[in-house]
Design a protein around this motif. Structure first.
Motif, mmCIF file in Angstrom:
data_model
loop_
_atom_site.group_PDB
_atom_site.id
_atom_site.type_symbol
_atom_site.label_atom_id
_atom_site.label_comp_id
_atom_site.label_asym_id
_atom_site.label_seq_id
_atom_site.Cartn_x
_atom_site.Cartn_y
_atom_site.Cartn_z
ATOM 1 N N HIS A 194 0.827 -1.200 0.000
ATOM 2 C CA HIS A 194 0.000 0.000 0.000
ATOM 3 C C HIS A 194 0.862 1.252 0.000
ATOM 4 C CE1 HIS A 194 -3.471 -2.542 1.098
ATOM 5 N NE2 HIS A 194 -2.560 -3.228 1.775
ATOM 6 N N GLU A 195 0.295 2.336 -0.488
ATOM 7 C CA GLU A 195 0.936 3.626 -0.309
ATOM 8 C C GLU A 195 1.032 3.906 1.188
ATOM 9 O OE1 GLU A 195 -1.004 6.686 -2.491
ATOM 10 O OE2 GLU A 195 -0.766 5.675 -4.428
ATOM 11 N N PRO A 196 2.055 4.645 1.621
ATOM 12 C CA PRO A 196 2.275 4.815 3.072
ATOM 13 C C PRO A 196 1.050 5.279 3.847
ATOM 14 C CG PRO A 196 4.172 5.610 1.861
ATOM 15 C CD PRO A 196 3.151 5.247 0.824
ATOM 16 N N ASP A 197 0.301 6.230 3.325
ATOM 17 C CA ASP A 197 -0.857 6.755 4.042
ATOM 18 C C ASP A 197 -2.022 5.770 4.086
ATOM 19 O OD1 ASP A 197 0.552 9.065 4.487
ATOM 20 O OD2 ASP A 197 -0.464 10.225 2.921
ATOM 21 N N GLU A 198 -1.966 4.752 3.248
ATOM 22 C CA GLU A 198 -3.069 3.794 3.187
ATOM 23 C C GLU A 198 -2.777 2.508 3.949
ATOM 24 O OE1 GLU A 198 -3.841 3.211 -0.938
ATOM 25 O OE2 GLU A 198 -4.508 5.282 -1.273
ATOM 26 N N LEU A 199 -1.547 2.395 4.523
ATOM 27 C CA LEU A 199 -1.164 1.142 5.169
ATOM 28 C C LEU A 199 -2.012 0.842 6.389
ATOM 29 C CD1 LEU A 199 0.762 -1.292 5.424
ATOM 30 C CD2 LEU A 199 2.234 0.175 6.828
ATOM 31 N N LEU A 200 -2.042 1.751 7.366
ATOM 32 C CA LEU A 200 -2.812 1.478 8.581
ATOM 33 C C LEU A 200 -4.305 1.353 8.294
ATOM 34 C CD1 LEU A 200 -1.065 3.438 11.474
ATOM 35 C CD2 LEU A 200 -1.400 0.972 11.262
ATOM 36 N N PRO A 201 -4.904 2.183 7.442
ATOM 37 C CA PRO A 201 -6.305 1.938 7.102
ATOM 38 C C PRO A 201 -6.545 0.537 6.524
ATOM 39 C CG PRO A 201 -5.704 4.153 6.459
ATOM 40 C CD PRO A 201 -4.439 3.479 6.894
ATOM 41 N N ALA A 202 -5.613 0.041 5.711
ATOM 42 C CA ALA A 202 -5.771 -1.308 5.165
ATOM 43 C C ALA A 202 -5.714 -2.357 6.274
ATOM 44 C CB ALA A 202 -4.689 -1.576 4.124
ATOM 45 N N ALA A 203 -4.749 -2.205 7.206
ATOM 46 C CA ALA A 203 -4.647 -3.148 8.320
ATOM 47 C C ALA A 203 -5.896 -3.084 9.194
ATOM 48 C CB ALA A 203 -3.402 -2.850 9.150
ATOM 49 N N ARG A 204 -6.371 -1.865 9.450
ATOM 50 C CA ARG A 204 -7.571 -1.710 10.272
ATOM 51 C C ARG A 204 -8.801 -2.279 9.576
ATOM 52 N NH1 ARG A 204 -5.449 4.093 11.543
ATOM 53 N NH2 ARG A 204 -4.327 3.747 13.509
ATOM 54 N N GLY A 205 -8.845 -2.171 8.256
ATOM 55 C CA GLY A 205 -9.963 -2.746 7.526
ATOM 56 C C GLY A 205 -10.049 -4.256 7.721
ATOM 57 N N ILE A 206 -8.893 -4.933 7.672
ATOM 58 C CA ILE A 206 -8.879 -6.381 7.913
ATOM 59 C C ILE A 206 -9.293 -6.673 9.352
ATOM 60 C CG2 ILE A 206 -7.414 -8.431 7.995
ATOM 61 C CD1 ILE A 206 -5.650 -7.053 5.845
#
Length: 297
Positions: free
Chosen positions: A190-202
Motif C-alpha cells: 500500500h501507499e504509506p498513508d493507506e497502510l494502517l487503514p488497510a490493516a484496520r480494515g482487515i
C-alpha cells in the motif's frame, strides 16, 4: 485495556479502538531497534490482549520511518555474546515468536518501513502481513556472522518455501515490498498513508463479523497443523471441536443472524467459553539441545 485504560510501556504505544488493539514499536530515534526491554513489553501486551475480551484483533506497526531495524547492537561487537548463559541462553526474538504463535487473537503486521533481522523475523508468526511501498526486508543474519533467530528457520520456509527462504537467508540481501508480495511474504502492498487503514480494515472485518471463540480456535488449528503429516489429524480435531461447540450459543447466533440478515452479536468469550478440548496440544518446554547428552565435536 478495557474501557480505554491502558498500561504504559517503555518501548511501545498502545491504543484500543473498535475492538482493535494497535501496538506501535516506539523507539523512533533508534529505528525501533529491538531490545530485551521491547521483548518484555511485547510479551506483556500480548498477555493483556489475550486476557481482554474487548480486544478482537491486534495490529503491530512501527513509529517513524522504520518498522524495526533489527537488534539494537549499540553494545558493539559483543552484542550477541551470550557465553555467560551458555547452553541455557534463550533467544529473545524466539521467545517473542513463540508467544505470538500461542496467541488467541489474530495479529496483523502493518510494516511501515525497513524490517531487518529480528524486525523481519518477528513478523513471521503474525497471521497477516501488509506492507508499505517504503518497506524493505532483510534476513541479514549471515551478514552479521550469526544464524536465523526468532525460530525463523521454522516459520520462513513455511511462509515462502524453502528455496526462496534459503536465497534470502544465504545472501542476507535487502529486498523491497514488491518482491515480498510476489513471494507471499506479505498479503498486499500500500501507499504509506493507506497502510494502517488497510490493516484496520482487515481487523474490523474480523471484529465486526466473526465469533471470537471461532477465530481463536481456527488460529491455533491452522498453525498447529503445519507440522502434521496427514489430514486425518485435522479431520479428527475439527470433528471433535465441532461436536463440542456445534450446539452452543455462537452457532445459534451465527445462523439466526444470517437468516434475519442482521449483524451477528456472538455471546461467546475467549476468556471463559473455549471448548473442553482446548488446548489439545502439550506445551513444549525449553531444554538445551545437549541436555543429558555427551557433547559432540
Amino acid at each position: 485495556m478495557t474501557g480505554g485504560a491502558r498500561r504504559e510501556y517503555r518501548t511501545l504505544l498502545t491504543d484500543v479502538t473498535d475492538h482493535v488493539l494497535t501496538v506501535t514499536l516506539h523507539r523512533p530515534d533508534r529505528l525501533n531497534a529491538f531490545t530485551p526491554r521491547m521483548m518484555d513489553d511485547l510479551l506483556a501486551v500480548l498477555d493483556e490482549a489475550d486476557r481482554e475480551d474487548e480486544v478482537r484483533a491486534v495490529i503491530v506497526t512501527g513509529a517513524g520511518r522504520a518498522f524495526c531495524a533489527g537488534a539494537d547492537v549499540s553494545a558493539g561487537g559483543g552484542s550477541f555474546d551470550h557465553r555467560e548463559t551458555g547452553a541455557w541462553h534463550r533467544d529473545v526474538g524466539g521467545r517473542l515468536a513463540l508467544r505470538l504463535y500461542a496467541s488467541t487473537k489474530p495479529v496483523i503486521a502493518a510494516i511501515n518501513g525497513p524490517a531487518v533481522g529480528v524486525g523481519a523475523s518477528m513478523t513471521l508468526p503474525m497471521d497477516i502481513r501488509v506492507a508499505s511501498e517504503t518497506a524493505r526486508f532483510g534476513f541479514v543474519f549471515a551478514r552479521r556472522g550469526i544464524v536465523p533467530e526468532s525460530a525463523s528457520s521454522w516459520f520462513l520456509p513455511r511462509a515462502v518455501g524453502v528455496q526462496r527462504a534459503m536465497e534470502w537467508v544465504a545472501t542476507g540481501r535487502l529486498f523491497g515490498a514488491g518482491e515480498a508480495h510476489a513471494a507471499g511474504l506479505v498479503l498486499s502492498v500500500h501507499e504509506p498513508d493507506e497502510l494502517l487503514p488497510a490493516a484496520r480494515g482487515i481487523a474490523r472485518e474480523i471484529a465486526d463479523n466473526t465469533a471470537p471463540v471461532s477465530v481463536a480456535l481456527a488460529r491455533q488449528m491452522m498453525w498447529r497443523m503445519l507440522g502434521e503429516p496427514h489430514p486425518m489429524t485435522a479431520h479428527r480435531l475439527d470433528s471433535r471441536i465441532m461436536s463440542q461447540i456445534g450446539g452452543g450459543p455462537d452457532p445459534v447466533e451465527g445462523i439466526e443472524s444470517f437468516l434475519a440478515k442482521r449483524p451477528p452479536d456472538f455471546p461467546g468469550r475467549v476468556s471463559s467459553d473455549m471448548p473442553p478440548i482446548y488446548p489439545w496440544w502439550e506445551e513444549e518446554e525449553f531444554r538445551p539441545l545437549d541436555e543429558g547428552r555427551e557433547r559432540r565435536p
